[in-house]
Write a protein that holds these residues in place. Structure first.
Motif, PDB file in Angstrom:
ATOM      1  N   LYS A   1      26.546 -22.396  10.008  1.00 25.64           N
ATOM      2  CA  LYS A   1      27.164 -21.107   9.735  1.00 25.64           C
ATOM      3  C   LYS A   1      27.598 -21.027   8.278  1.00 25.64           C
ATOM      4  CE  LYS A   1      30.611 -17.884  11.518  1.00 25.64           C
ATOM      5  NZ  LYS A   1      31.647 -17.651  12.555  1.00 25.64           N
TER       6      LYS A   1
ATOM      7  N   ARG B   1      25.700 -14.553   2.685  1.00 19.81           N
ATOM      8  CA  ARG B   1      25.180 -14.397   4.050  1.00 19.81           C
ATOM      9  C   ARG B   1      23.700 -14.023   4.026  1.00 19.81           C
ATOM     10  NH1 ARG B   1      28.542 -15.671   8.463  1.00 19.81           N
ATOM     11  NH2 ARG B   1      28.486 -13.658   9.521  1.00 19.81           N
TER      12      ARG B   1
ATOM     13  N   ASP C   1      22.583 -15.143   9.721  1.00 14.85           N
ATOM     14  CA  ASP C   1      23.962 -14.971  10.171  1.00 14.85           C
ATOM     15  C   ASP C   1      24.130 -13.719  11.023  1.00 14.85           C
ATOM     16  OD1 ASP C   1      25.188 -17.191   8.520  1.00 14.85           O
ATOM     17  OD2 ASP C   1      24.286 -15.983   6.937  1.00 14.85           O
TER      18      ASP C   1
ATOM     19  N   ARG D   1      31.280 -15.946   4.944  1.00 15.96           N
ATOM     20  CA  ARG D   1      31.032 -14.587   4.484  1.00 15.96           C
ATOM     21  C   ARG D   1      31.893 -14.264   3.278  1.00 15.96           C
ATOM     22  NH1 ARG D   1      31.578  -9.350   8.369  1.00 15.96           N
ATOM     23  NH2 ARG D   1      33.742  -9.313   7.649  1.00 15.96           N
TER      24      ARG D   1
END
Length: 433
Positions: A221, A255, A418, A224
């Motif tokens: 991940k 992202r 994402d 952001r």
């Protein structure tokens, strides 16, 4: 049933070593063969030799039903070069009137038989890449001088529905005695139509099983950052047809977002608006909360279109990378990862489609624009190249860049991106990778 026969095929380009030596292949009438292999292994070169675009060395033989000088139908990756008229109906009328051995009927009846009634009468410039590919495959099948069809990456731009239509077409023409040769990396959805699978590598062709299905790559991940670009009720009408309506898209620094949807839903059109290379939309585009015109959008982005042929402006690979501004050690490392280091002096016209894509990806990250847009990044990459490209884009996003990937192959981008924005229904999904 006698079909396509390739015997003792040898071929070399003037500025490099041999591509093939003593390659042989037999495809009986009424059968379909698929050929895979790494980027740059010679798949496109072989397709062009069989199609008569390139000539093999003396002593090589390419024949169909026992005779040379046959007339195959060929579908290559440069779609625009294969569209002769501005309007699909006009093109069909021309072929029906002047092509030797043309099928009987009208444009309407052919469109019905070959499954493209929705495209009949449309202007070529209004067709999406997927629609162009579907139309070209159908017309090539209908007007094949002999019963042989050669296709290079025929599913590259097709959504699932169009792939199912192609499978149906292949099964039908196979019953009619066609010899069909498909070159590519992905054959998902066509397996039931394909009789034999081959792999080409290092100039050799070997028969084997179907390539293993690709599993989507998974990355961690990403954090952001700030909102970089957003659209507000973006719309577009072309030729009386509504292409885009009420698009509200947000792109964040750091992202990677996937833009998905079926053929003809406007993915590439939207990308061109975001990159500032197309005008005429309604609604607004903002860069960091300020309305942005085409100039600001062009300065803030680098777009790699699905057709890379016209984006590499210099003659050789070396010429295209000489002003990238990357440290020599880093540049060499990237070129080695992308399998381009040994091709520095090769003309870009001789690169495979996938190699062109990889070179453009390298150019894009070196420009350090806040946004990179890649239209169909996976369509011509082998699995190893796919991972290398994704790792480069992942590093770019980790450095604060924003990436928009346009793809109809949602299953392969899910583990990498994402967020996914579905352009057909306006839904956005945070994947939480």
């Amino acid at each position: 049933m006698t079909g396509l026969a390739v015997k003792n095929l040898s071929f070399s380009y003037e500025t490099s070593g041999p591509v093939f030596e003593d390659l042989s292949l037999d495809i009986p009438g009424g059968s379909i063969a698929a050929v895979s292999g790494p980027n740059g292994s010679g798949k496109t070169t072989l397709s062009r030799i069989i199609s008569g675009v390139l000539s093999a060395k003396e002593g090589s033989s390419v024949s169909f039903e026992g005779r040379e000088g046959f007339r195959p139908a060929a579908v290559f990756q440069d779609l625009n070069a294969q569209l002769l008229y501005e309007n699909t109906r006009e093109e069909l009328e021309f072929f029906l009137k002047y092509s030797d051995g043309s099928p009987s009927g009208t444009p309407e009846s052919l469109a019905e038989i070959y499954g493209f009634t929705d495209l009949l009468g449309k202007k070529s410039q209004h067709l999406s890449n997927g629609e162009k590919q579907r139309y070209i495959i159908s017309v090539s099948s209908a007007f094949s001088g002999d019963r042989i069809l050669v296709m290079d990456e025929p599913t590259a731009f097709l959504d699932a529905e169009a792939v199912a239509g192609l499978e149906k077409l292949l099964l039908r023409i196979k019953k009619e005695g066609y010899s069909v040769l498909i070159f590519g990396h992905v054959f998902k959805g066509l397996e039931s139509a394909i009789d034999d699978f081959y792999r080409i590598e290092k100039g050799k062709l070997q028969k084997g099983g179907a390539p293993l299905p690709r599993a989507g790559l998974r990355f961690g991940k990403r954090k952001r950052g700030d909102l970089f670009l957003k659209t507000a009720d973006l719309g577009f009408i072309s030729g009386g047809t509504e292409i885009l309506k009420g698009v509200n898209l947000n792109l964040y620094s750091g992202r990677i977002k996937a833009l998905c949807g079926g053929n003809g839903c406007g993915k590439t059109t939207l990308a061109k608006f975001l990159a500032g290379i197309k005008e005429g939309h309604s609604g607004e585009i903002f860069l960091k909360d300020e309305k942005a015109g085409t100039g600001a959008l062009r300065r803030s982005s680098f777009i790699i279109l699905a057709n890379p042929f016209n984006q590499l402006l210099h003659p050789t690979v070396r010429d295209n990378i000489k002003d990238l501004g990357m440290e020599p050690e880093i540049l060499k490392k990237r070129l080695e990862e992308l399998k381009l280091w040994e091709k520095l002096e090769i003309p870009v016209s001789r690169l495979s489609y996938g190699e062109m894509q990889k070179l453009l990806i390298l150019c894009a990250v070196s420009k350090k624009t806040p946004l990179i847009i890649v239209d169909e990044p996976l369509l011509s990459l082998d699995p190893e190249s796919e991972r290398s490209v994704f790792e480069i884009l992942d590093a770019y996003a980790a450095g604060g860049g924003s990436v928009l990937l346009i793809s109809h192959r949602e299953e392969l981008v899910r583990g990498f991106c994402d967020e996914i924005y579905d352009l057909e229904n306006g839904n956005e999904e945070d994947l939480g990778n």
